[in-house]
Design a protein around this motif. Structure first.
Motif, PDB file in Angstrom:
ATOM      1  N   SER A   1      22.661  -5.599  -1.097  1.00 13.85           N
ATOM      2  CA  SER A   1      22.508  -4.132  -1.112  1.00 13.85           C
ATOM      3  C   SER A   1      22.586  -3.568  -2.519  1.00 13.85           C
ATOM      4  O   SER A   1      22.218  -2.436  -2.751  1.00 13.85           O
ATOM      5  CB  SER A   1      23.588  -3.485  -0.253  1.00 13.85           C
ATOM      6  OG  SER A   1      24.880  -3.819  -0.762  1.00 13.85           O
ATOM      7  N   GLY A   2      23.069  -4.359  -3.455  1.00 21.72           N
ATOM      8  CA  GLY A   2      23.171  -3.843  -4.817  1.00 21.72           C
ATOM      9  C   GLY A   2      24.030  -4.739  -5.672  1.00 21.72           C
ATOM     10  O   GLY A   2      24.699  -5.641  -5.176  1.00 21.72           O
ATOM     11  N   HIS A   4      26.644  -4.632  -9.307  1.00 22.44           N
ATOM     12  CA  HIS A   4      27.355  -3.863 -10.335  1.00 22.44           C
ATOM     13  C   HIS A   4      27.315  -4.674 -11.627  1.00 22.44           C
ATOM     14  O   HIS A   4      27.856  -5.780 -11.688  1.00 22.44           O
ATOM     15  CB  HIS A   4      28.795  -3.623  -9.896  1.00 22.44           C
ATOM     16  CG  HIS A   4      29.483  -2.542 -10.665  1.00 22.44           C
ATOM     17  ND1 HIS A   4      30.169  -1.512 -10.070  1.00 22.44           N
ATOM     18  CD2 HIS A   4      29.580  -2.311 -12.006  1.00 22.44           C
ATOM     19  CE1 HIS A   4      30.664  -0.716 -11.000  1.00 22.44           C
ATOM     20  NE2 HIS A   4      30.324  -1.186 -12.182  1.00 22.44           N
ATOM     21  N   GLU A  78      14.652   0.070  -7.617  1.00 22.97           N
ATOM     22  CA  GLU A  78      14.861  -0.265  -6.205  1.00 22.97           C
ATOM     23  C   GLU A  78      16.145   0.346  -5.645  1.00 22.97           C
ATOM     24  O   GLU A  78      16.448   0.193  -4.459  1.00 22.97           O
ATOM     25  CB  GLU A  78      14.914  -1.789  -6.053  1.00 22.97           C
ATOM     26  CG  GLU A  78      13.596  -2.487  -6.390  1.00 22.97           C
ATOM     27  CD  GLU A  78      13.766  -3.982  -6.605  1.00 22.97           C
ATOM     28  OE1 GLU A  78      14.911  -4.470  -6.416  1.00 22.97           O
ATOM     29  OE2 GLU A  78      12.790  -4.646  -6.970  1.00 22.97           O
ATOM     30  N   HIS A  80      19.228  -0.470  -6.541  1.00 27.56           N
ATOM     31  CA  HIS A  80      20.236  -1.509  -6.345  1.00 27.56           C
ATOM     32  C   HIS A  80      21.194  -1.675  -7.523  1.00 27.56           C
ATOM     33  O   HIS A  80      22.004  -2.594  -7.515  1.00 27.56           O
ATOM     34  CB  HIS A  80      19.548  -2.866  -6.092  1.00 27.56           C
ATOM     35  CG  HIS A  80      18.785  -2.916  -4.814  1.00 27.56           C
ATOM     36  ND1 HIS A  80      17.825  -3.866  -4.540  1.00 27.56           N
ATOM     37  CD2 HIS A  80      18.842  -2.111  -3.720  1.00 27.56           C
ATOM     38  CE1 HIS A  80      17.321  -3.650  -3.339  1.00 27.56           C
ATOM     39  NE2 HIS A  80      17.929  -2.599  -2.824  1.00 27.56           N
ATOM     40  N   ARG A  82      24.193  -0.537 -10.178  1.00 23.11           N
ATOM     41  CA  ARG A  82      25.325   0.280 -10.627  1.00 23.11           C
ATOM     42  C   ARG A  82      25.745  -0.289 -11.975  1.00 23.11           C
ATOM     43  O   ARG A  82      25.898  -1.502 -12.122  1.00 23.11           O
ATOM     44  CB  ARG A  82      26.489   0.216  -9.622  1.00 23.11           C
ATOM     45  CG  ARG A  82      26.204   0.937  -8.324  1.00 23.11           C
ATOM     46  CD  ARG A  82      27.202   0.566  -7.242  1.00 23.11           C
ATOM     47  NE  ARG A  82      28.569   0.901  -7.613  1.00 23.11           N
ATOM     48  CZ  ARG A  82      29.127   2.094  -7.444  1.00 23.11           C
ATOM     49  NH1 ARG A  82      28.426   3.090  -6.910  1.00 23.11           N
ATOM     50  NH2 ARG A  82      30.378   2.307  -7.790  1.00 23.11           N
TER      51      ARG A  82
END
Length: 362
Positions: A1-2, A4, A78, A80, A82
């Motif tokens: 989902s992403g 960092h 997108e 996604h 951080r």
């Protein structure tokens, strides 16, 4: 989902590398977090002190993630990405990624606009790793081990071995270093660690282009400018064969209008000596770039002056008439006060010239 990503600055010096590695490790206990070195993988070999520190701790540079190995823009587009910034607080070369920034930890002059969605920790300490160490000790001291502590202990390099005469160390830097020492008595002595890292940093076996790229930060404010820190005396650097042609080729290759060469060396008493040289193909630009300061002024202190200098230039590449601008500015009327007759500001604000500010800064 992403993902960092913890991103250090474009110089990718020891402080920036350590801050990215250790803060990403801290975040990884809560989420997927990756430290990203803000240089190409092929350029990392120029950071000889970084490579030396990693190998001392049995960490291979091959396990690091570099800027040319991760497409931050694609991740951002997108939705996604951080991004946490450490050891810098703005993205001069990546302003299209600003929307992904969710946190900042830095020790440079704050240039970032306040935002409720992005907490900012900026303190003018000697090392960004000091602020990262403080966060870990306060929030997750259980993750500290010998290896992590020795990485963070590299604050002694950025703080010039905690020597007050160097003008970089602050009480917080000293406090954090002492806290690491008390928790991990097996840490190497400060002086020994500083000397070994310093020796690795002062590797002058590189060619001129490599030396300029090794510790360089770029600024663009109408003009493209680079500030390169060179770990050699200015006299020795200027004696390199064919230097003027090499500097010319460097500026043409990378598109720089102005190149500031900031050398650092040490005298017999281990006190830092800083010298500054200017190179540009533009005569006007070269002659207008005059900086006065003291030998303790690091690049962290010089860059804000450089940016103000660039902002003060008009469209023709000349400095604007600052005095005329000051005379045209209107001072708001002094509010009435029934308890006094008159006010020191009745006649307007006192005139402070650019020269006065420069002298005060020095």
């Amino acid at each position: 989902s992403g993902v960092h990503v913890v991103l250090g600055n474009e110089a990718c010096d020891v402080d920036s590398m350590v801050s990215a590695l250790t803060y990403a490790y801290y975040l990884s206990k809560q989420m997927l977090a990756l430290p990203l070195m803000n240089v190409r993988q092929s350029d990392f070999v120029l950071r000889s002190d970084n490579v030396f520190l990693l190998r001392q701790l049995s960490l291979s540079p091959e396990h690091l993630l570099f800027r040319d190995q991760l497409d931050l823009r694609a991740l951002h587009q997108e939705g996604h990405l951080r991004l946490t910034l450490v050891d810098h607080n703005v993205l001069p070369s990546d302003n299209d990624l600003e929307g992904a920034v969710v946190e900042v930890i830095d020790h440079h002059l704050l240039e970032r606009e306040a935002s409720p969605t992005c907490p900012v920790t900026v303190e003018m300490v000697g090392s960004c790793a000091t602020l990262v160490t403080e966060r870990i000790i306060q929030k997750a001291p259980e993750i500290l081990d010998q290896q992590l502590a020795q990485l963070l202990y590299a604050v002694v390099l950025d703080c010039v071995n905690m020597a007050p005469s160097a003008g970089k160390v602050t009480p917080k830097d000293s406090q954090v270093a002492a806290s690491l020492e008390s928790r991990f008595p097996a840490l190497p002595p400060r002086g020994a660690l500083f000397n070994t890292l310093q020796s690795a940093k002062f590797d002058v076996s590189l060619n001129t282009e490599q030396m300029l790229l090794k510790d360089m930060k770029a600024v663009s404010e109408g003009l493209n400018l680079a500030v390169s820190v060179l770990y050699i005396t200015l006299e020795d650097f200027l004696q390199r064969a064919g230097l003027e042609a090499e500097l010319s080729d460097f500026c043409l290759k990378f598109g720089f209008d102005l190149l500031l060469l900031m050398t650092i060396s040490f005298n017999e008493s281990k006190e830092p000596i800083r010298e500054l040289a200017v190179f540009s193909h533009n005569n006007t630009c070269r002659h207008q770039t005059l900086f006065k300061g003291n030998s303790l002024a690091s690049r962290k202190k010089l860059l804000p002056i450089v940016k103000d200098f660039l902002k003060g230039r008009d469209g023709h590449g000349h400095l604007g008439d600052m005095e005329d601008e000051e005379e045209e500015s209107q001072v708001p009327p002094t509010p009435m006060n029934s308890l006094v007759e008159g006010c020191p500001l009745d006649d307007g604000l006192p005139h402070i010239s650019a020269h006065d500010l420069e002298e005060k800064f020095s």
